[in-house]
Write an enzyme that holds these catalytic residues in place. Structure first.
Site, mmCIF file in Angstrom:
data_model
loop_
_atom_site.group_PDB
_atom_site.id
_atom_site.type_symbol
_atom_site.label_atom_id
_atom_site.label_comp_id
_atom_site.label_asym_id
_atom_site.label_seq_id
_atom_site.Cartn_x
_atom_site.Cartn_y
_atom_site.Cartn_z
ATOM 1 N N TYR A 70 3.222 -35.357 12.875
ATOM 2 C CA TYR A 70 2.204 -36.416 12.971
ATOM 3 C C TYR A 70 1.840 -36.958 11.587
ATOM 4 O O TYR A 70 0.670 -37.108 11.252
ATOM 5 C CB TYR A 70 0.955 -35.882 13.691
ATOM 6 C CG TYR A 70 1.274 -35.095 14.942
ATOM 7 C CD1 TYR A 70 1.788 -35.741 16.070
ATOM 8 C CD2 TYR A 70 1.119 -33.718 14.989
ATOM 9 C CE1 TYR A 70 2.130 -35.031 17.208
ATOM 10 C CE2 TYR A 70 1.463 -32.996 16.133
ATOM 11 C CZ TYR A 70 1.957 -33.658 17.225
ATOM 12 O OH TYR A 70 2.298 -32.951 18.351
ATOM 13 N N ASP A 88 0.243 -25.338 32.791
ATOM 14 C CA ASP A 88 0.825 -25.297 31.450
ATOM 15 C C ASP A 88 0.044 -24.271 30.630
ATOM 16 O O ASP A 88 -1.037 -24.560 30.120
ATOM 17 C CB ASP A 88 0.740 -26.703 30.826
ATOM 18 C CG ASP A 88 1.266 -26.748 29.400
ATOM 19 O OD1 ASP A 88 1.479 -25.669 28.810
ATOM 20 O OD2 ASP A 88 1.449 -27.860 28.865
ATOM 21 N N LYS A 109 5.083 -20.717 22.947
ATOM 22 C CA LYS A 109 4.295 -20.330 21.769
ATOM 23 C C LYS A 109 4.269 -18.814 21.518
ATOM 24 O O LYS A 109 5.165 -18.274 20.891
ATOM 25 C CB LYS A 109 2.890 -20.910 21.880
ATOM 26 C CG LYS A 109 2.892 -22.448 21.697
ATOM 27 C CD LYS A 109 1.489 -22.965 21.521
ATOM 28 C CE LYS A 109 1.403 -24.464 21.406
ATOM 29 N NZ LYS A 109 1.596 -24.992 20.090
ATOM 30 N N TYR A 138 -2.843 -32.070 26.918
ATOM 31 C CA TYR A 138 -1.714 -32.252 26.002
ATOM 32 C C TYR A 138 -0.562 -31.390 26.520
ATOM 33 O O TYR A 138 -0.744 -30.194 26.746
ATOM 34 C CB TYR A 138 -2.072 -31.842 24.565
ATOM 35 C CG TYR A 138 -0.873 -31.913 23.640
ATOM 36 C CD1 TYR A 138 -0.412 -33.147 23.171
ATOM 37 C CD2 TYR A 138 -0.163 -30.766 23.299
ATOM 38 C CE1 TYR A 138 0.712 -33.223 22.369
ATOM 39 C CE2 TYR A 138 0.960 -30.833 22.485
ATOM 40 C CZ TYR A 138 1.397 -32.071 22.027
ATOM 41 O OH TYR A 138 2.513 -32.147 21.240
HETATM 42 N N1 PLP Z 1 1.814 -27.710 26.228
HETATM 43 C C1 PLP Z 1 0.729 -27.299 25.559
HETATM 44 C C2 PLP Z 1 -0.497 -26.903 26.326
HETATM 45 C C3 PLP Z 1 0.734 -27.228 24.166
HETATM 46 O O1 PLP Z 1 -0.374 -26.829 23.506
HETATM 47 C C4 PLP Z 1 1.923 -27.606 23.488
HETATM 48 C C5 PLP Z 1 1.960 -27.572 22.014
HETATM 49 O O2 PLP Z 1 0.959 -27.533 21.328
HETATM 50 C C6 PLP Z 1 3.023 -28.013 24.230
HETATM 51 C C7 PLP Z 1 2.946 -28.058 25.593
HETATM 52 C C8 PLP Z 1 4.306 -28.424 23.538
HETATM 53 O O3 PLP Z 1 4.910 -27.294 22.981
HETATM 54 P P1 PLP Z 1 5.980 -27.461 21.781
HETATM 55 O O4 PLP Z 1 5.219 -27.942 20.610
HETATM 56 O O5 PLP Z 1 6.532 -26.072 21.618
HETATM 57 O O6 PLP Z 1 7.000 -28.432 22.248
#
Ligand code: PLP
Length: 427
Positions: free
Chosen positions: A15, A248, A277, A143
């Site tokens: 970013y 998610d 993560k 997100y």
């Molecule tokens: N989903 C959530 C809730 C996230 O916090 C993130 C990343 O911060 C993602 C998806 C995307 O993961 P990545 O950055 O490993 O592509």
């Protein structure tokens, strides 16, 4: 010494603009909660490097697991081949997850795990004879990643991807769940956020494949902690209207909120779950999308029985070995003491910020602490102060937050809170 001028000319950061990327620190090494900069400065990684390093950096058990795996099989394609670390990780994951949520697809990042979940949902609906169910619904303030479909699930008007305009296919949005995690639940659907979900499903449900949401904690879209009852209500509505529920847990999974998975706060099991993560304990990029048996069966019943996805590094053995070691550490249970302790320290340490005129809210859940301000922060000043005080923070906009490794001490958390409170008190 690596050349910072060369890096500024050639390396993009997340970013960031190439013309004015803002300040970056050169990190030489990391151990436990500490980052060590090239000039010897040490900073506590209060971000767990974006939710990942739950056990601290370079945990010896994770290092040993990856080193042992390097000796025999660093990588092999997963098409037509398999290996022990992939199976061992699947055994651990299915042991942790609710019964029936056990059809696992490995991928290489959280965003890709979300893309896979969306494909699973649409293919499963196709397999059930609902070819028209191709839209996705979600809540504002979420997100889900930076790939195209994941971007379309972040707020298209005000979210970080809004400048892509019509290139991002708009999905269906309901308002952010309005009631906070620890507030009293209100049964009235007009006020608890479930009314708009029901209205959407009643009006458009026949075209909606799935509803995707971050359970309880919306992360990068606003660091908002919502009432678990909202999630339970969404589960019930999804069942009533034949919409699949995707959770998610890429940020919240593996203990961060005080429960092993945030969905446990609501007693909800999704049809499809995304993990990433902290799964590898922050050793490397890796993710998993896990479908229920019914979803997997529905896909197999469809006109295209194969799930149409297959990343090159799918099931990478090093990442599987790191994840197994990370899950073994979790299974030993220290996090069950550590996370509530961190929560208590954060509550005490951040409380003084409530008094400041510039502070809108202070909230803590598990090992996550947030100070929401009225105005965006001066990132250059934050960057310099963090280095001076020896605490690494990376606020965005009006949100100053931390999610330290679970192995932080009371003293480490006191120091993190001191710096956060200092920054929150800036005029
Ligand atoms: N989903 C959530 C809730 C996230 O916090 C993130 C990343 O911060 C993602 C998806 C995307 O993961 P990545 O950055 O490993 O592509």
């Amino acid at each position: 010494m690596a050349d910072l001028a060369f890096e500024r000319a050639h390396l993009w950061h997340p970013y960031s603009s190439m013309r004015d990327p803002g300040p970056v620190h050169m990190v030489r090494s990391a151990e436990g909660v500490w980052l060590e900069l090239a000039d010897g400065t040490r900073m506590i990684d209060a971000m767990s490097s974006w939710w990942c390093a739950a056990h601290g950096h370079r945990h010896p058990r994770l290092v040993a697991a990856v080193a042992a795996q390097l000796e025999c099989l660093p990588h092999v394609m997963f098409g037509g081949l398999t290996h022990a670390p992939a199976i061992a990780l699947a055994e651990r994951l299915t042991g942790l997850l609710p019964d029936g949520l056990d059809r696992i697809f490995y991928s290489d990042s959280g965003s890709v795990a979300v893309e896979v979940a969306l494909k699973m949902a649409i293919q499963a609906q196709l397999g059930r004879g609902h070819a028209d169910r191709t839209a996705i619904a979600t809540a504002r303030g979420g997100y889900h990643g930076d790939t195209w479909k994941a971007m379309s699930l972040c707020d298209p008007q005000t979210g970080m991807h809004s400048h892509f305009g019509a290139a991002v296919q708009i999905q269906h949005f309901v308002p952010r769940p309005p009631i906070a995690f620890d507030a009293d639940w209100i049964d009235d659907p007009a006020r608890n956020g479930l009314g708009p979900v029901e209205d959407l499903f009643a009006e458009r449900g026949a075209g909606i494949a799935a509803f995707i949401v971050e359970p309880v904690v919306q992360g990068a879209g606003g660091m908002w902690f919502s009432h678990p009852q909202w999630l339970a209500g969404v589960r019930a509505l999804c069942d009533r209207y034949g919409v699949l529920l995707i959770l998610d847990e890429i940020a919240t999974g593996f203990g961060r909120t005080g429960a092993l998975f945030a969905m446990e706060h609501a007693g909800v099991t999704p049809d499809i779950l995304c993990l990433g993560k902290a799964m590898t304990g922050g050793m490397m990029s890796f993710a998993a999308t896990i479908a229920s048996r019914q979803v997997a069966e529905a896909i197999a019943d469809g006109p295209m029985p194969a799930l149409m996805h297959g990343p090159t590094f799918m099931g990478n053995p090093l990442a599987c070995a790191a994840s197994c070691a990370s899950l073994d550490l979790l299974a030993e249970g220290a996090w069950l003491r550590q996370v509530p302790a961190v929560e208590g320290w954060l509550r005490r340490g951040l409380a003084p910020a409530r008094e400041f005129a510039g502070v809108r809210d202070v909230r803590v859940l598990g090992a996550i602490g947030v100070i929401e301000l009225h105005r965006p922060l001066d990132m250059i000043r934050v960057h310099a102060v963090c280095r001076d005080r020896g605490v690494w923070l990376r606020p965005f906009g009006r949100l100053l937050y931390c999610m330290p490794p679970f192995v932080v001490t009371a003293g480490d958390v006191a120091r993190i809170c001191e710096v956060m409170v200092e920054i929150a008190g800036w005029p």
